[in-house]
Design a protein around this motif. Structure first.
Motif, PDB file in Angstrom:
ATOM      1  N   TYR A 272       0.849  -1.174   0.000  1.00 19.44           N
ATOM      2  CA  TYR A 272       0.000   0.000   0.000  1.00 19.44           C
ATOM      3  C   TYR A 272       0.899   1.243   0.000  1.00 19.44           C
ATOM      4  O   TYR A 272       0.796   2.135   0.849  1.00 19.44           O
ATOM      5  CB  TYR A 272      -0.932   0.017   1.208  1.00 19.44           C
ATOM      6  CG  TYR A 272      -2.153   0.906   1.030  1.00 19.44           C
ATOM      7  CD1 TYR A 272      -3.326   0.401   0.492  1.00 19.44           C
ATOM      8  CD2 TYR A 272      -2.124   2.237   1.401  1.00 19.44           C
ATOM      9  CE1 TYR A 272      -4.436   1.202   0.329  1.00 19.44           C
ATOM     10  CE2 TYR A 272      -3.236   3.050   1.238  1.00 19.44           C
ATOM     11  CZ  TYR A 272      -4.391   2.531   0.698  1.00 19.44           C
ATOM     12  OH  TYR A 272      -5.494   3.338   0.536  1.00 19.44           O
TER      13      TYR A 272
ATOM     14  N   SER B  48     -12.036   8.390   1.044  1.00 21.71           N
ATOM     15  CA  SER B  48     -12.771   7.376   0.304  1.00 21.71           C
ATOM     16  C   SER B  48     -11.777   6.636  -0.583  1.00 21.71           C
ATOM     17  O   SER B  48     -10.595   7.007  -0.646  1.00 21.71           O
ATOM     18  CB  SER B  48     -13.892   8.010  -0.523  1.00 21.71           C
ATOM     19  OG  SER B  48     -14.714   7.018  -1.108  1.00 21.71           O
ATOM     20  N   ALA B  49     -12.232   5.607  -1.267  1.00 23.81           N
ATOM     21  CA  ALA B  49     -11.325   4.814  -2.104  1.00 23.81           C
ATOM     22  C   ALA B  49     -12.109   4.121  -3.199  1.00 23.81           C
ATOM     23  O   ALA B  49     -13.268   3.716  -3.003  1.00 23.81           O
ATOM     24  CB  ALA B  49     -10.565   3.795  -1.256  1.00 23.81           C
TER      25      ALA B  49
ATOM     26  N   PHE C  31     -10.994   1.066  -6.000  1.00 21.17           N
ATOM     27  CA  PHE C  31      -9.980   0.168  -6.547  1.00 21.17           C
ATOM     28  C   PHE C  31     -10.612  -0.674  -7.657  1.00 21.17           C
ATOM     29  O   PHE C  31     -11.800  -1.022  -7.600  1.00 21.17           O
ATOM     30  CB  PHE C  31      -9.406  -0.735  -5.452  1.00 21.17           C
ATOM     31  CG  PHE C  31      -8.683   0.023  -4.364  1.00 21.17           C
ATOM     32  CD1 PHE C  31      -7.737   0.982  -4.674  1.00 21.17           C
ATOM     33  CD2 PHE C  31      -8.958  -0.227  -3.035  1.00 21.17           C
ATOM     34  CE1 PHE C  31      -7.072   1.682  -3.691  1.00 21.17           C
ATOM     35  CE2 PHE C  31      -8.298   0.458  -2.026  1.00 21.17           C
ATOM     36  CZ  PHE C  31      -7.353   1.421  -2.355  1.00 21.17           C
TER      37      PHE C  31
ATOM     38  N   PHE D 293      -8.446   7.557  -2.531  1.00 25.27           N
ATOM     39  CA  PHE D 293      -7.364   6.608  -2.802  1.00 25.27           C
ATOM     40  C   PHE D 293      -7.779   5.717  -3.973  1.00 25.27           C
ATOM     41  O   PHE D 293      -8.884   5.145  -3.978  1.00 25.27           O
ATOM     42  CB  PHE D 293      -7.068   5.781  -1.556  1.00 25.27           C
ATOM     43  CG  PHE D 293      -6.532   6.596  -0.416  1.00 25.27           C
ATOM     44  CD1 PHE D 293      -5.173   6.844  -0.303  1.00 25.27           C
ATOM     45  CD2 PHE D 293      -7.397   7.147   0.523  1.00 25.27           C
ATOM     46  CE1 PHE D 293      -4.678   7.617   0.734  1.00 25.27           C
ATOM     47  CE2 PHE D 293      -6.913   7.916   1.567  1.00 25.27           C
ATOM     48  CZ  PHE D 293      -5.552   8.160   1.678  1.00 25.27           C
TER      49      PHE D 293
ATOM     50  N   ASP E  76      -6.225   2.916  -7.258  1.00 23.05           N
ATOM     51  CA  ASP E  76      -5.112   2.077  -7.716  1.00 23.05           C
ATOM     52  C   ASP E  76      -4.732   2.494  -9.129  1.00 23.05           C
ATOM     53  O   ASP E  76      -5.318   3.415  -9.720  1.00 23.05           O
ATOM     54  CB  ASP E  76      -5.479   0.598  -7.634  1.00 23.05           C
ATOM     55  CG  ASP E  76      -6.720   0.261  -8.438  1.00 23.05           C
ATOM     56  OD1 ASP E  76      -7.259   1.154  -9.138  1.00 23.05           O
ATOM     57  OD2 ASP E  76      -7.171  -0.900  -8.389  1.00 23.05           O
TER      58      ASP E  76
ATOM     59  N   THR F 226      -6.554  13.002  -5.295  1.00 27.56           N
ATOM     60  CA  THR F 226      -6.353  11.568  -5.490  1.00 27.56           C
ATOM     61  C   THR F 226      -4.958  11.151  -5.043  1.00 27.56           C
ATOM     62  O   THR F 226      -3.989  11.907  -5.166  1.00 27.56           O
ATOM     63  CB  THR F 226      -6.555  11.168  -6.963  1.00 27.56           C
ATOM     64  OG1 THR F 226      -5.584  11.832  -7.777  1.00 27.56           O
ATOM     65  CG2 THR F 226      -7.958  11.530  -7.432  1.00 27.56           C
TER      66      THR F 226
ATOM     67  N   GLY G  13      -9.321  -2.402   0.418  1.00 24.20           N
ATOM     68  CA  GLY G  13     -10.135  -1.232   0.726  1.00 24.20           C
ATOM     69  C   GLY G  13     -10.321  -1.001   2.214  1.00 24.20           C
ATOM     70  O   GLY G  13     -10.689   0.106   2.635  1.00 24.20           O
TER      71      GLY G  13
ATOM     72  N   PRO H 214      -7.597   2.067   3.938  1.00 26.92           N
ATOM     73  CA  PRO H 214      -7.965   3.473   4.171  1.00 26.92           C
ATOM     74  C   PRO H 214      -9.208   3.610   5.043  1.00 26.92           C
ATOM     75  O   PRO H 214      -9.379   4.640   5.711  1.00 26.92           O
ATOM     76  CB  PRO H 214      -8.220   4.010   2.760  1.00 26.92           C
ATOM     77  CG  PRO H 214      -8.582   2.801   1.955  1.00 26.92           C
ATOM     78  CD  PRO H 214      -7.774   1.677   2.523  1.00 26.92           C
TER      79      PRO H 214
ATOM     80  N   TRP I 162     -15.118   8.618   6.943  1.00 25.37           N
ATOM     81  CA  TRP I 162     -14.911   7.660   5.863  1.00 25.37           C
ATOM     82  C   TRP I 162     -16.237   7.399   5.172  1.00 25.37           C
ATOM     83  O   TRP I 162     -17.255   7.176   5.830  1.00 25.37           O
ATOM     84  CB  TRP I 162     -14.346   6.342   6.394  1.00 25.37           C
ATOM     85  CG  TRP I 162     -14.520   5.229   5.393  1.00 25.37           C
ATOM     86  CD1 TRP I 162     -15.512   4.309   5.343  1.00 25.37           C
ATOM     87  CD2 TRP I 162     -13.668   4.965   4.273  1.00 25.37           C
ATOM     88  NE1 TRP I 162     -15.353   3.477   4.262  1.00 25.37           N
ATOM     89  CE2 TRP I 162     -14.229   3.863   3.582  1.00 25.37           C
ATOM     90  CE3 TRP I 162     -12.508   5.554   3.783  1.00 25.37           C
ATOM     91  CZ2 TRP I 162     -13.640   3.327   2.426  1.00 25.37           C
ATOM     92  CZ3 TRP I 162     -11.934   5.036   2.630  1.00 25.37           C
ATOM     93  CH2 TRP I 162     -12.492   3.931   1.976  1.00 25.37           C
TER      94      TRP I 162
END
Length: 531
Positions: free
Chosen positions: A244, A264-265, A267, A292, A294, A318, A333, A336, A352
């Motif tokens: 990570y 937030s994220a 992927f 976040f 990928d 980002t 996930g 974060p 979050w």
């Protein structure tokens, strides 16, 4: 000095005739102490004349009474004047919170000479921890109650319900100046292992470490100072050669966030990035919005022109995550989601939200409503339908959310530790199953410990964090009596709007008809040739 004092006291209680006889002999007890003043001599002559007159006219008693009364009134008048010119004390209340004691002392040292002394009784110093507050009596939010759900037979699923927020300006003004109390635990540090030991009973990873069951048990023995596994165990700094991994410029920027962070994220390019709405100008300047992603999601954003050189997509800053520690994107996930305090070491509060959600209420209003007004350091909504872990496990199995055998193994392990079905005996706890797509918390040691140990359960067992939440919560609560604000899921749906995943959106998107060119015209010559 002693003989003089006794002389004054003896002269005060002796007979008047004896004093006069001594005066005739030229010896006075008062003279033995100091030379009498002119006023005193005049008084003695007056008293001598009165006594002689009283003896002759036989009205001495009448004169003595009148003179005594006059002297008594004169003494009272003089004493009252001295008191009025002495010391006066008044209490002044400033803003109903600070009491100032005014001490005035007037002493004459010559013409028009006044000395005034002020003594301020200052309030006690502010508390070292935030102790909460209550809204004024009669405030609309104090009178607010949840209305009954709308009777709509067509909509049987979960829906939002009204929430009483304060205006943004008031919510900002109520932001605590000092941290909240962290019961028992005051100092929390994290384990760094340069050489990982994989000799453990089961579970663990290179990212989260391989804590033994004994270490797991010790982590629930809450003490004033603790050191626990909390991800990022392989590097000296979270995000640097730990799995990570993040760019140095991102790590530096994240350290500069000292207030509120919204994280937030996304992927695997699984969701669209939703832009928050109804965000105040103050929040746009002071709140850190971090998304976040990928490398797969980054490639899509760049190819679609949504991500520029400033690393921003709308309000979101980002951060590209490289070298993900898990092949399972859902488990990645959780980093974060649960370890945001490790990536933002200087942030005080965090919100979050899952990548599929759209934020529609200002972050300060959410923090005020669910943390500060409740004097809480951790808030999460309960599941809208399920409140028992055993029921939640069966629902996960039925939906194919994870390997059934792994879910059964986790449940059996918790049962041996004492996990029981939810009942009213657990009140005031209203649920054992959270709706974990939103987490609101203050970064104090006790709430940081909860998310660390919660992540360790996700790392050791299944990635279904709803199954492990109540076990971690109850272990900590047993040792600290620390409580969590579990609010209704309809209240969560008031400030976030759930969107569809990308694959569903693409499926629901109306198909654009493709323009098909008309068939070529067959000329007569061509038709003849064809024949």
């Amino acid at each position: 000095m002693t003989g003089g004092s006794l002389g004054i006291r003896s002269g005060s209680y002796g007979s008047l005739d004896k004093q006069l006889q001594n005066n005739n002999n030229g010896v006075s007890p008062i003279q033995s102490a100091r030379k009498p003043s002119k006023m005193l001599k005049e008084k003695e002559r007056l008293f001598h004349w009165i006594c002689k007159f009283a003896g002759r006219k036989k009205v001495g008693m009448l004169f003595l009474c009148l003179i005594s009364a006059a002297v008594f009134v004169w003494v009272l008048y003089v004493g009252k004047g001295e008191d009025e010119q002495g010391v006066s004390v008044e209490n002044i209340s400033v803003n109903n919170s600070i009491t100032i004691s005014y001490l005035g002392s007037l002493q004459t040292h010559g013409p028009q000479s006044n000395n005034v002394t002020f003594s301020l009784a200052l309030p006690p110093p502010p508390p070292a921890v935030f102790l909460g507050y209550t809204l004024p009596p009669g405030h609309p939010c104090n009178l607010f109650t949840l209305p009954p759900p709308a009777a709509d037979k067509k909509r049987t699923g979960p829906r939002p319900c009204p929430v009483c927020y304060l205006p943004v300006e008031e919510a900002i003004a109520l932001m605590p100046k000092v941290p909240s109390d962290s019961p028992v635990l005051k100092n929390l540090t994290y384990i760094y292992e340069e050489n990982l030991s994989r000799e453990t009973e089961f579970g663990g990873s290179d990212f989260g470490g391989y804590p033994t069951l004994q270490q797991r048990s010790d982590s629930y023995d809450i003490r004033e100072s603790m050191s626990v596994h909390c991800g990022f165990v392989g590097g000296s700094k979270p995000g640097r050669n730990t799995g990570y991994d993040m760019d140095e410029v991102d790590l530096h920027d994240m350290e500069q966030c000292h207030g509120v962070v919204v994280a937030s994220a996304i992927f695997g390019n699984f969701d669209e990035i939703n832009q928050p709405r109804n965000i105040s100008d103050y929040s746009k300047k002071t709140v850190c919005f971090y998304m976040f992603i990928d490398e797969v999601t980054e490639a899509y954003l760049r190819s679609s022109g949504k991500l520029g050189s400033d690393r921003k997509v709308g309000i979101w800053r980002t951060v590209v995550v490289r070298n993900p520690p898990y092949t399972d994107g859902r488990r990645t996930g959780k980093i974060p989601k649960l370890l945001v305090h490790r990536m933002f070491p200087n942030a005080r509060f965090s919100l979050w939200i899952d990548g599929k959600l759209e934020l529609v209420v200002d972050p300060y209003q959410i923090l005020e409503r669910f943390l500060w007004r409740k004097n809480a350091t951790f808030a999460i909504s309960k599941h809208y339908k399920r409140f028992d872990v055993f029921t939640e496990a069966e629902a996960n199995k039925a939906a194919g959310k994870y390997n059934n055998a792994s879910i059964d193994f986790q449940i059996e392990f918790y049962k041996k530790e004492g996990l029981s079905p939810y009942s009213e005996a657990k009140l005031p706890i209203i649920s054992d199953v959270p709706e974990g797509c939103v987490i609101i918390r203050e970064h104090v040691p006790i709430s940081n410990l909860l998310t660390c140990l919660w992540f360790n359960e996700v790392d050791r067992f299944t990635s279904r964090d709803q199954i492990s939440f109540s076990t971690v919560r109850d272990h900590i609560r047993e040792r600290t009596n620390w409580t969590i604000n579990m609010f209704y899921d309809c209240e969560r749906r008031n400030f976030v709007v759930q969107k569809y995943h990308r694959d569903v959106l693409e499926h629901l998107a109306p198909r654009v008809p493709v323009a098909v060119p008309p068939p070529p015209t067959i000329t007569t010559t061509a038709a003849t040739s064809y024949k």
